[in-house]
Design a protein around this motif. Sequence first.
Motif, PDB file in Angstrom:
ATOM      1  N   SER B  35       9.623  54.677  16.212  1.00  0.00           N
ATOM      2  CA  SER B  35       9.521  54.379  17.820  1.00  0.00           C
ATOM      3  C   SER B  35      10.294  53.057  18.142  1.00  0.00           C
ATOM      4  O   SER B  35      10.622  52.170  17.193  1.00  0.00           O
ATOM      5  N   TYR B  37      10.299  50.036  21.287  1.00  0.00           N
ATOM      6  CA  TYR B  37       9.705  49.412  22.595  1.00  0.00           C
ATOM      7  C   TYR B  37      10.565  48.234  23.156  1.00  0.00           C
ATOM      8  O   TYR B  37      11.261  47.773  22.642  1.00  0.00           O
ATOM      9  N   GLN B  39      10.167  45.302  26.042  1.00  0.00           N
ATOM     10  CA  GLN B  39       9.217  44.291  26.614  1.00  0.00           C
ATOM     11  C   GLN B  39      10.211  43.343  27.259  1.00  0.00           C
ATOM     12  O   GLN B  39      10.768  42.581  26.821  1.00  0.00           O
ATOM     13  N   ALA B  44       3.506  43.623  29.165  1.00  0.00           N
ATOM     14  CA  ALA B  44       3.221  44.437  27.782  1.00  0.00           C
ATOM     15  C   ALA B  44       4.355  45.372  27.595  1.00  0.00           C
ATOM     16  O   ALA B  44       5.300  45.788  28.451  1.00  0.00           O
ATOM     17  N   PRO B  45       4.801  45.608  26.188  1.00  0.00           N
ATOM     18  CA  PRO B  45       5.772  46.658  25.965  1.00  0.00           C
ATOM     19  C   PRO B  45       5.582  48.023  26.307  1.00  0.00           C
ATOM     20  O   PRO B  45       4.598  48.211  26.959  1.00  0.00           O
ATOM     21  N   LEU B  47       7.113  52.156  25.687  1.00  0.00           N
ATOM     22  CA  LEU B  47       7.641  52.961  24.649  1.00  0.00           C
ATOM     23  C   LEU B  47       8.935  53.748  25.352  1.00  0.00           C
ATOM     24  O   LEU B  47       8.862  54.230  26.382  1.00  0.00           O
ATOM     25  N   TYR B  50      10.334  58.038  20.599  1.00  0.00           N
ATOM     26  CA  TYR B  50       9.516  58.209  19.549  1.00  0.00           C
ATOM     27  C   TYR B  50       9.961  59.399  18.568  1.00  0.00           C
ATOM     28  O   TYR B  50      10.864  59.987  19.167  1.00  0.00           O
ATOM     29  N   GLU B  51       9.442  59.494  17.691  1.00  0.00           N
ATOM     30  CA  GLU B  51       9.860  60.528  16.570  1.00  0.00           C
ATOM     31  C   GLU B  51      11.308  60.520  16.499  1.00  0.00           C
ATOM     32  O   GLU B  51      12.118  61.350  16.568  1.00  0.00           O
ATOM     33  N   LEU B  56      10.267  59.898  26.256  1.00  0.00           N
ATOM     34  CA  LEU B  56       9.247  60.517  27.238  1.00  0.00           C
ATOM     35  C   LEU B  56       9.989  60.908  28.591  1.00  0.00           C
ATOM     36  O   LEU B  56      10.768  60.431  29.057  1.00  0.00           O
ATOM     37  N   TYR B  88      11.721  46.222  20.161  1.00  0.00           N
ATOM     38  CA  TYR B  88      11.158  46.371  18.867  1.00  0.00           C
ATOM     39  C   TYR B  88      11.432  47.662  18.316  1.00  0.00           C
ATOM     40  O   TYR B  88      10.983  48.771  19.175  1.00  0.00           O
ATOM     41  N   PHE B 101       5.981  46.559  12.904  1.00  0.00           N
ATOM     42  CA  PHE B 101       6.883  46.332  14.072  1.00  0.00           C
ATOM     43  C   PHE B 101       8.131  45.659  13.762  1.00  0.00           C
ATOM     44  O   PHE B 101       7.977  44.957  12.405  1.00  0.00           O
TER      45      PHE B 101
END
Lengths: 120, 110
Positions: B35, B37, B39, B44-45, B47, B50-51, B56, B88, B101
């Motif tokens: 994944s 991320y 920031q 806050a971070p 997303l 993913y995968e 998203l 990250y 991470f």
Amino acid sequence: QVQLVETGGGVVQPGRSLRLSCAASGFTFSTYGMQWVRQAPGQGLEWVAVISNDGNNKYYADSVKGRFTISRDNSKNMLFLQLNSLRAEDTAVYHCAKDLTTLILAIDSWGRGTLVSVSS
Amino acid sequence: QSVLTQPPSVSAAPGQKVTISCSGTSSNIGNNYVSWYQQFPGTAPKLLIYENNKRLSGMPDRFSGSKSGTSATLGISGLQTGDEADYYCGTWDSSLSAYVFGTGTEVTVL
């Protein structure tokens, strides 16, 4: 809309304990794995712990294993982190985080965090 | 110290493309999904991927992810000043039984 609100941070002396809480809303809490991730001032992300959706599986970073305990109350949509034997290096913002799955795959929602400062 | 290595910083002009590498081992990237991320300072971070390569819903397709062997890459095309942030990578490490991470990469738009 997912909301994660952490509370319980503060200033604590080395060796003492603290309990962090995270109130979750906007999703079916009992369906997802939940995590704690921390970030020391000016540093990168450090994963702390994860708990499965049903609470039966828990994993911890080596740096906190044996000192921190993750738990959840699905009836109240709450996540917790018990921090014992705190050290100066535990000083960080602690984020409550929701996973995409029942345990751990990717973190798709984060709380704003609560600051834990360990100092004498 | 993280088990996933990223370059400390990358930079490019607006409209250009940057790539961020994430190097690991067979116990993490080699056998688990990666994944990515984003920031911004003081927040806050978020997303991004993913995968390995999925976005998203609602995430701009300027962000792309790929994986080969024990390394993963995040690409940001059509670079904008609003992309200036820390990035990250993250994945499960089967040997550590822990999520890890990367060291983080700061993206600068020249």
